[in-house]
Design a protein around this motif. Structure first.
Motif: not given
Length: 448
Positions: A398-425
Motif C-alpha cells: 500500500n505504498g509503504e515499506i512493510a518489512y525487510a526481505v532477503n533470499e529472493c530472485t528477480i527476473a525479466g528481459n532487459l529490453r522489456d525492463m528498460l523500456a518502462t523504467i521511471i527514474p527518481a530524482n
C-alpha cells in the motif's frame, strides 16, 4: 613521485624501435596506496604499496603483442622490447589494429583543469586509523548494531604516463580518499549486514567518518527480521545504491567489442527506442573532481560529450580504434589501456536523465512490490538480454515499506525492463555513473 615516467616511456619506445618494432606505445603508472582496517577499536590490518608498472605494446604489420614489468632497470626494458617484438612476430594477423593517425591526436592535454588530483599532504596512517575507528564507533552507537565487521580508511595516488611512436605523449595524476564501514545486527541465523562506503578525489569533499558509520548502522538495523517476499509479478524499485547496475547492462550491450562480435542483445537496435522517450544517457568525460574524467583516451584521441541514448533512442556504440574499424565507423575516443593489455572500449562518466519524483513518492506510486537495496550473483544472457539476479531489500505494501526481505530472485528481459523504467530524482552527482533510483514495472519475483 620520484620516477621520471616521461623519460622512462621514451627509453622503452626507443628500445622497442631498436628491437624491430614498426609501431609501439607505452603506459607507465607510478602509484602509492595506503589502507587501514580497524576492529574493536584496535588496528587490525595496515597495508602500504608503492611501485612503478610499465607496459609496452609493439606492432609489426598487423600483428601485436603486449608485455609488462615492474622493474625499470635499463636491461629489463631492453629485454621487454626484445620479447615483445618476438611475440608480435608469432602473433596472428589482426587487420584492425594500429595506432591513431597523428592528425587524430588530442591537442589539449593539460588534465589539471579536471581537478583529478588532491595536492594536499598524504594522510598519515594514524589519521586513517582514526577515521576508521570513528566510523566504527558511530556504527556501534546505533541501537541494534551488535558488531562491526570492518571499518576501513584508505588513500591512493598515481601518475599515469602515455607515449606512442606516432608522437603522442600525455600524462595525468589521480588521487582518491575512502572511508567505509560494514555493520552487523542480530545473531546466528537472524544476523543481518549492511554497509556504507564513500570515496572522493579531494579529502575535504569526503563525508565525516561519523556520517558514514551511522548510515551503515542504520541501514543494518533496518534489515532486522528480513524474510522472503511473495512470489509473483510485481513492480521493482532499484534503490539508487544499485540502480547503476541496471543501466550498466545497457552500457555493456553497446560496447563496440560486443557489437563487433555480434554477441550483444542490442546489436540490431541502433536508432531504436531502448528507454522511454523522455530519458537520455550522456557521456560527460570532462566533469571536474570525478574519478573517471579524462581529456584523452588510451589511444590519445580527444574526448568529448556525446549522447549514447537521446530521448529514448540508441544513438551510438562505445568504440576504440580497433572496434571502430571493424564496424567501419569512427572511434568515439573510448579506448582504455592497462599495462598488460591492448586498448579496449570503456566509458568515462555517464548520467541518466533524472525524474521529478523522490524515491518515497515512487514507493507510494508502486503500491505493492519490492524495493531492492542489494544484489548478489547474476545470470545475464548477453545475446538475448534475459536477466535473473538474487536480491534483498524491503517489501512495499500500500505504498509503504512493510518489512525487510532477503533470499529472493528477480527476473525479466532487459529490453522489456528498460523500456518502462521511471527514474527518481535522487542520483548522487559526485559519482562517475549518475543514475537515480529506478522503478521497473512487472518483474517476476521468486520468494516464498
Amino acid at each position: 613521485m620520484a620516477q621520471d615516467l616521461s623519460a622512462l616511456a621514451a627509453q622503452l619506445l626507443d628500445a622497442a624501435q631498436r628491437a624491430g618494432a614498426q609501431e609501439a606505445d607505452v603506459v607507465a603508472v607510478d602509484g602509492t596506496s595506503v589502507s587501514i582496517n580497524v576492529r574493536a577499536g584496535a588496528l587490525e590490518h595496515a597495508e602500504r604499496s608503492e611501485g612503478v608498472d610499465i607496459g609496452l605494446r609493439v606492432l609489426i604489420g598487423k600483428r601485436q603483442a603486449c608485455v609488462s614489468a615492474s622493474d625499470t632497470r635499463e636491461e629489463t626494458l631492453t629485454t621487454m622490447a626484445e620479447r615483445a617484438v618476438a611475440m608480435a612476430r608469432m602473433a596472428p594477423d589482426d587487420p584492425y589494429i594500429g595506432l591513431a593517425d597523428e592528425s587524430q591526436l588530442a591537442q589539449d592535454r593539460d588534465t589539471s583543469v579536471l581537478e583529478l588530483y588532491d595536492p594536499t599532504d598524504e594522510p598519515s596512517p594514524a589519521a586513517l586509523q582514526e577515521d576508521a575507528a570513528r566510523a566504527e564507533a558511530a556504527a556501534l552507537a546505533v541501537d541494534g548494531v551488535s558488531q562491526v565487521q570492518s571499518a576501513s580508511a584508505a588513500y591512493g595516488r598515481r601518475r599515469i604516463q602515455m607515449a606512442a611512436s606516432n608522437g603522442f605523449e600525455g600524462s595525468y595524476m589521480r588521487s582518491d580518499r575512502m572511508t567505509s564501514c560494514v555493520a552487523i545486527a542480530g545473531e546466528g541465523a537472524s544476523m543481518e549486514r549492511d554497509y556504507c562506503g564513500e570515496s572522493r578525489v579531494f579529502q575535504t569533499d569526503l563525508p565525516t567518518p561519523e556520517d558514514i558509520g551511522t548510515l551503515a548502522g542504520q541501514r543494518t538495523v533496518d534489515r532486522i527480521g528480513a524474510r522472503k517476499p511473495k512470489t509473483g509479478s510485481y513492480p521493482v524499485l532499484y534503490d539508487e545504491r544499485i540502480s547503476s547496475s541496471l543501466i550498466g547492462h545497457l552500457l555493456a550491450a553497446v560496447n563496440g567489442a560486443s557489437i563487433a562480435r555480434g554477441s550483444s542483445w542490442l546489436r540490431d537496435a541502433m536508432g531504436e527506442f531502448v528507454l522511454p522517450a523522455n530519458l537520455s544517457i550522456l557521456e560527460q568525460p570532462h566533469r571536474k573532481r570525478v574519478t573517471a574524467s579524462r581529456l584523452f583516451d588510451g589511444e590519445g584521441l580527444p574526448t568529448k560529450e556525446r549522447a549514447i541514448v537521446e530521448n529514448g533512442r540508441l544513438m551510438g556504440w562505445t568504440l576504440d580504434l580497433a572496434s571502430a574499424r571493424k564496424l567501419d565507423m569512427q572511434s568515439t575516443a573510448n579506448a582504455a589501456r592497462g599495462v598488460s593489455s591492448p586498448p579496449s572500449p570503456s566509458l568515462s562518466n555517464v548520467s541518466l536523465t533524472q525524474g521529478t519524483k523522490s524515491r518515497d513518492e515512487l514507493i507510494a506510486d508502486m503500491g505493492t512490490g519490492l524495493l531492492v537495496t542489494s544484489m548478489i550473483g547474476s545470470t545475464i544472457n548477453p545475446t538475448t538480454g534475459d536477466y535473473s539476479r538474487g536480491a534483498a531489500g524491503f517489501w512495499v505494501e500500500n505504498g509503504e515499506i512493510a518489512y525487510a526481505v532477503n533470499e529472493c530472485t528477480i527476473a525479466g528481459n532487459l529490453r522489456d525492463m528498460l523500456a518502462t523504467i521511471i527514474p527518481a530524482n535522487d542520483a548522487r552527482t559526485h559519482l562517475s555513473t549518475v543514475v537515480p533510483s529506478l522503478l521497473v514495472e512487472g518483474m517476476t519475483l521468486a520468494g516464498d
